[in-house]
Design an enzyme around this catalytic site. Structure first.
Site, short mmCIF file in Angstrom:
data_model
loop_
_atom_site.label_atom_id
_atom_site.label_comp_id
_atom_site.label_asym_id
_atom_site.label_seq_id
_atom_site.Cartn_x
_atom_site.Cartn_y
_atom_site.Cartn_z
N LYS A 155 87.93 -11.60 -103.20
CA LYS A 155 89.26 -11.78 -103.77
C LYS A 155 89.19 -11.75 -105.30
O LYS A 155 88.09 -11.83 -105.87
CB LYS A 155 89.86 -13.10 -103.28
CG LYS A 155 89.06 -14.32 -103.68
CD LYS A 155 89.57 -15.58 -102.98
CE LYS A 155 88.73 -16.77 -103.37
NZ LYS A 155 89.12 -17.98 -102.61
N TYR A 181 87.96 -22.12 -137.80
CA TYR A 181 89.23 -22.85 -137.71
C TYR A 181 89.01 -24.34 -137.46
O TYR A 181 88.14 -24.72 -136.66
CB TYR A 181 90.07 -22.32 -136.55
CG TYR A 181 90.69 -20.96 -136.80
CD1 TYR A 181 91.54 -20.75 -137.86
CD2 TYR A 181 90.42 -19.91 -135.93
CE1 TYR A 181 92.12 -19.50 -138.07
CE2 TYR A 181 90.99 -18.66 -136.12
CZ TYR A 181 91.84 -18.46 -137.20
OH TYR A 181 92.40 -17.24 -137.39
#
Ligand SMILES: *Cc1c(COP(=O)(O)O)cnc(C)c1O
Length: 373
Positions: A35, A252
């Site tokens: 899947k 950051y």
């Protein structure tokens, strides 16, 4: 030049891992679970490695059709069954087996006009409380399914809530009590069931994540002894180097501060590639084959690494984000998730190629598949 990031899939590793599953559950047949586009690896790329599986299990109708079109003649199981009448038609025309987990799905099969009867796996909710008939309603559902001319065989399935950390007996006992005099092939075990619960192997096992070399618990140490091989390697390169003084910060939020002079490598890989933004300072990564750590915050297209253990590293140095040297499970654990999510979340913008090490026959098979990608 494209950015240097690339994912390589390793069909040989999947073949090897499937072999381990068969050794571990020698009396069971294997539904290879593919899947989510083979957990992000690409069904067409992984398909040639699944020849020894007895069936393929997934839940997207389009993926099921793709598998049939690749030439798979053995069973294909839709793990969530059908949703609408049109799905029953597709299941019929492509010889798909379907899970049946609720009365509405039985109703769909009752009203369908099939060209030939279909195989179903009737699902019991033995405690997971996601899909399935409650134990008290299971026999009634089985009687209804068995009486349907549109159904050829009724297998019995269930799914464990915590096969990965020990206790399954409460669900298994429930399942066995209800099904003791109900005939039908049984299927209960996901990867964790395969590895740790031989009592639950039964007629068919349903491994997913271990086929791709990742741990059902998300922690590499739990599968260390099994010899699984990584089915995906994500690599990139160093595209920048900064030499920092003590007390400077990286990236950051200035979340990482140097305590001594330090070389930092900037790697072309960020969260827009599927690398987890939550990866903490310390997340393992390899530069020029040497394990080191991510430092500072992962940004959209780049992340930063400590080059202290690899002083020779420079612009152009190769970086392994995950693969055989850096386990996807370890990256996941340092990011508060599991390997499944990282594999499935590989971004579309990352080019994927099939690694060499495949046989000539596979190669030509793959060449055909590439046109369908
Ligand atoms: C996804 C899935 C599996 C495979 O689970 P893994 O933990 O990846 O082995 C098995 N059975 C069902 C019903 C599933 O949805």
């Amino acid at each position: 030049m494209p950015r240097p990031i690339i994912a390589r899939t390793h069909p040989e590793a999947v073949r090897h891992n499937l072999g381990l599953v068969k050794q571990t559950a020698p009396h069971s047949r294997v539904w290879a679970v593919v899947k989510a586009n083979a957990y992000g690896h690409g069904i067409e790329r992984i398909y040639p490695a699944l020849a020894q599986a007895d069936g393929i299990a997934l839940l997207d109708l389009d993926e099921a059709v793709r598998v049939r079109e690749l030439g798979w003649t053995k069973p294909i199981l839709l793990l969530e069954g059908v949703f609408e009448p049109i799905d029953v038609e597709v299941a019929d025309s492509h010889h798909l087996s379907v899970a049946v987990h609720c009365d509405e799905q039985l109703q769909l099969l009752e009203s369908a006009k099939l060209r030939q009867p279909i195989d179903v796996m009737l699902k019991m909710n033995s405690g997971m409380n996601r899909l399935g008939f409650r134990p008290h309603a299971f026999r009634r559902a089985w009687e209804r399914a068995s009486a349907l001319p549109s159904i050829r065989s009724v297998g019995l399935m269930s799914h464990f809530a915590n096969a990965d950390d020990g206790a399954i007996d409460w669900q298994l006992d429930q399942f066995d009590a209800v099904t003791q005099d109900i005939p039908g092939e049984q299927s209960l075990s996901n990867s964790a069931g395969v590895l740790w619960h031989p009592r639950a192997h039964r007629d068919w096992v349903r491994p997913g994540t271990i086929l791709y070399g990742a741990s059902p618990t998300g922690a590499t140490r739990h599968v260390a002894g099994f010899g699984l091989r990584a089915a995906m390697t994500l690599t990139s390169r160093v595209i920048g180097v900064q030499t920092l003084m003590p007390q400077e910060t990286v990236g950051y939020g200035r979340t990482y501060q140097t305590s001594h002079p330090m070389r930092i490598g900037v790697v072309a890989c960020g969260y827009a590639d599927g690398y987890p933004r939550h990866a903490r300072t310390g997340t393992p990564i390899a530069v020029d084959g040497v394990r080191t750590r991510v430092v500072g915050r992962v940004s959209m297209d780049m992340l930063t690494v400590d080059l202290t253990p690899c002083p020779q590293a420079t612009i152009g140095s190769s970086v392994e984000l995950w693969g055989d040297r850096v386990k996807v499970d370890d990256v996941a654990e340092a990011s508060g998730t599991i390997g499944y999510e990282l594999m499935c979340a590989l971004a579309r913008r990352v080019p994927v190629e099939v690694a060499s090490g495949v046989t000539t026959a596979e190669r030509s098979r793959l060449a055909e598949c590439v046109t369908t990608l």
